[in-house]
Motif scaffolding. Structure first.
Motif, PDB file in Angstrom:
ATOM      1  N   SER A   1       0.840  -1.239   0.014  1.00 48.94           N
ATOM      2  CA  SER A   1       0.025   0.011  -0.194  1.00 48.94           C
ATOM      3  C   SER A   1       0.999   1.321   0.234  1.00 48.94           C
ATOM      4  N   LYS A   2       2.083   1.341   0.659  1.00 50.08           N
ATOM      5  CA  LYS A   2       2.913   2.421   0.728  1.00 50.08           C
ATOM      6  C   LYS A   2       3.898   2.723  -0.638  1.00 50.08           C
ATOM      7  N   TRP A   3       3.787   1.749  -1.740  1.00 47.44           N
ATOM      8  CA  TRP A   3       4.261   1.849  -2.942  1.00 47.44           C
ATOM      9  C   TRP A   3       3.244   2.459  -3.899  1.00 47.44           C
ATOM     10  N   ARG A   4       3.859   3.210  -4.787  1.00 52.54           N
ATOM     11  CA  ARG A   4       2.801   3.535  -6.155  1.00 52.54           C
ATOM     12  C   ARG A   4       2.506   2.389  -6.890  1.00 52.54           C
ATOM     13  N   ASN A   5       1.100   2.643  -7.422  1.00 52.92           N
ATOM     14  CA  ASN A   5       0.826   1.565  -8.273  1.00 52.92           C
ATOM     15  C   ASN A   5       1.165   1.593  -9.762  1.00 52.92           C
ATOM     16  N   ASP A   6       1.690   2.698 -10.168  1.00 56.77           N
ATOM     17  CA  ASP A   6       1.993   3.122 -11.478  1.00 56.77           C
ATOM     18  C   ASP A   6       3.449   3.087 -11.874  1.00 56.77           C
ATOM     19  N   LEU A   7       4.096   2.779 -11.274  1.00 53.59           N
ATOM     20  CA  LEU A   7       5.688   2.506 -11.410  1.00 53.59           C
ATOM     21  C   LEU A   7       6.190   1.484 -11.997  1.00 53.59           C
TER      22      LEU A   7
END
Length: 643
Positions: free
Chosen positions: A323-329
């Protein structure tokens, strides 16, 4: 590019005609016809023009002695093939037939299909690909099915789980868009059904074989079309090694239809059905020539096939980002010794990612049914940021998977046409590994070049030859440049690592004179591949001249110092100078090279170390960098082809 393809066949044996029916053998199969006029016409094409054909039983062919004539036929229903059909219909109002050996693609909106994210190859559409799709009014449809990827998070070797560096690219003309390859095919297929009913006819599970490239005095191309088995599956990472690719089990070569077309576009991908036939036909024609005729014939058409001296395999791994990571990378990491490379792209906007685990072919973890405990150990030690995201079931599943293989480098030369009415494009003319985002994007760009060739000429003969002239050397340059960036060991240091270091240094101090590194140049649509290669060759001369001048001036400026040291030490001037220069150069080079010449170093590490905005090893964890200079950034991601 897995599309209409086939195998080469032995030359046919002569027919033995009779009054009412003729018969014979082609490649050990029977050939019959009960129409003497049709037999005479067809056998002339078969044996005088291109004997490299599939076996056909003439009695099962079309009932008409005259093959149906079409404006254009496209062999291959992949992205380049379908876009070619759209281009011909939209721009020139052609009626187009498309033949594809695979079954129809899934609907791009069927989530029950696309939810299995590890099943499909992901493509990264950059500036070249987006421009081509936009020109033919299909980009809006494609973009709706894409996931935007504005940047990446990368872990250098030995970085801790919380020491990744996030980079958001803000200086690029377009944002990279990612989608499964087959979804792109599905979007193009749906676009054709919606906008080109009655003008573009796409037939699946069909095999195409060229019979006569110069049919009827070069007024058309004669081909045969036969049905293929419904058991033939679209090739995906999940079914690699499960299919029997024997032609006899896939296509009914005894039933076929003869078709003539004013233009044949071969976009049949890495299988190169048409290109292989062109190569064999050219060889047979050349072999039949006298010595003096060969002198005036020029080089024969051929497919240049490189042996892969830096082969890696891959296994796909689906996972969900925390959840703390971006979804679009784009997420990437690798081991210091180059054994393991991990690269992933977003499969959707909900945090689902599809990763590839790259390994050397002989690695024990690259084998089918490898040890899941050893695989877990590698993740824990080398990829600790990703290990907690994969449960034991997933690790076991990955270990059991058979390996998937990357394509080998190939190109065709010296032309891209056969006769006056056949052209080949896409992966059929330039096959590269998907490290630098050039495969699919360049294939789509080929379609734009073909369009301009037809627009700017008066006849189809001029158009096919113009396309070949514009794109043949470009394709060769693309493959050669890409291969130089993939050489192993010490050779790779001289063809990839050292040039990148030198380019970065010179571009930093003289950006108006020296261009960025080769990978950055490849990403710019305005740069031709041939132009990049030529410019880099001239820049190498300039770099050597500059370095030579610098060291000459340095030597002359140090004469006084050397003379002083000579008097103090009692040594000759030349001895002191040589010792001093060698010592200084050795220290400088050792210090610089120590950071780069690590066995198995990935492109990302080289480029990051050589980038303008240098970052030391003590930068903040999970640091975000915006307005980042992507000219010196890594473009080496397999899954997205160059994010």
């Amino acid at each position: 590019g897995f599309s209409s393809h086939g195998t080469q066949h032995p030359s046919a044996l002569p027919l033995v005609p009779s009054n009412s029916c003729s018969g014979g053998v082609i490649s050990n199969r029977q050939f019959f016809s009960c129409d003497e006029s049709l037999t005479r016409k067809t056998t002339t094409a078969l044996f005088q023009s291109t004997p490299t054909i599939n076996v056909r039983k003439e009695s099962d062919a079309t009932d008409s002695a005259t093959p149906s004539l079409h404006d254009a036929v496209v062999c291959g229903g992949g992205p380049a093939g379908l876009l070619s059909a759209i281009m011909l219909a939209k721009t020139f109002n052609y009626k187009v037939k498309v033949y594809e050996r695979l079954p129809p693609p899934p609907s791009p909106t069927d989530e029950s299909v696309w939810s299995d994210i590890e099943k499909f190859y992901l493509l990264g559409l950059g500036e070249r690909g987006q421009a081509a799709l936009r020109e033919f009014d299909v980009w809006d449809d494609v973009e709706e099915c894409c996931t935007s990827v504005p940047g990446r998070m990368d872990w250098s070797p030995d970085a801790g789980p919380d020491e990744g560096v996030e980079r958001i690219f803000t200086d690029r003309p377009v944002m990279t868009q990612v989608l499964p390859r087959d979804k792109l095919v599905g979007v193009l297929h749906q676009h054709i059904l919606k906008n080109y009913q009655g003008q573009i006819d796409v037939e699946y599970k069909k095999d195409v074989t060229p019979i006569d490239f110069d049919n009827e005095d070069s007024s058309s191309v004669l081909i045969s079309v036969s049905d293929c088995s419904t058991d033939f599956l679209r090739d995906t990472p999940s079914n690699v090694g499960t299919q029997n690719l024997s032609e006899e089990s896939l296509c009914d070569v005894d039933k076929f239809e003869l078709i003539a077309t004013k233009l044949l576009v071969a976009a049949d991908g890495t299988q190169r059905t048409i290109a292989n036939q062109m190569e064999k036909a050219d060889k047979e024609k050349r072999d039949s020539m006298s010595f003096f005729d060969k002198l005036g014939y020029g080089p024969s058409f051929h497919v240049k096939r490189y042996v892969d001296d830096n082969q890696r395999i891959y296994k796909t791994i689906p996972f969900k980002v925390p959840s703390k990571w971006r979804n679009d990378l784009n997420y990437s990491a690798r081991s210091k010794d180059g054994r393991v490379l991990f690269d992933s792209l977003p499969a959707d906007a909900n945090g689902n990612q599809c990763a590839v685990l790259l390994l050397k072919r002989d690695d024990e973890l690259a084998q089918e049914n490898s040890d899941p405990k050893k695989l877990r150990q590698v993740f824990d030690e080398v990829l600790p940021q990703f290990s907690p995201l994969l449960d034991d079931g997933m690790i076991e599943n990955v270990a059991k998977k058979p390996p998937s293989f990357l394509p080998s480098f190939r190109y065709v030369a010296p032309r891209l046409n056969q006769g006056d009415r056949t052209v080949i494009l896409g992966d059929a003319i330039h096959t590269v590994k998907p490290y630098f985002g050039l495969g699919a994007n360049s294939a789509l760009e080929d379609v734009q070049i073909l369009k301009r060739s037809i627009e700017s000429t008066n006849t189809m003969k001029e158009a096919t030859h113009s396309f070949s002239k514009q794109r043949a050397d470009e394709s060769k340059a693309l493959v050669e440049i890409s291969r130089e960036l993939d050489r192993p060991g010490l050779l790779g240091a001289f063809t990839f690592i050292i040039p990148l270091i030198v380019d970065s240094i010179f571009n930093k101090f003289a950006p108006k004179v020296f261009s960025p590194n080769t990978i950055a140049c490849l990403q710019k649509r305005e740069n031709s591949f041939l132009g990049i290669r030529r410019r880099k060759r001239w820049e190498r001369l300039g770099q050597f001249a500059t370095l030579g001048t610098f060291f000459t001036a340095l030597t002359m400026g140090a004469k006084q110092l050397i003379r002083i040291l000579s008097r103090v030490t009692g040594k000759r001037n030349t001895t002191v100078a040589a010792t001093l220069m060698a010592s200084l150069a050795g220290i400088a080079m050792a210090k610089k090279a120590a950071a780069f010449l690590v066995p198995g170093m990935a492109p990302a590490d080289v480029l990051n170390k050589a980038s303008k905005g240098k970052r030391d090893d003590k930068e903040l964890p999970l640091q975000t960098i915006t307005a980042y200079d992507s000219e010196n950034e890594d473009m080496s991601n397999i899954a997205g082809g160059g994010i």
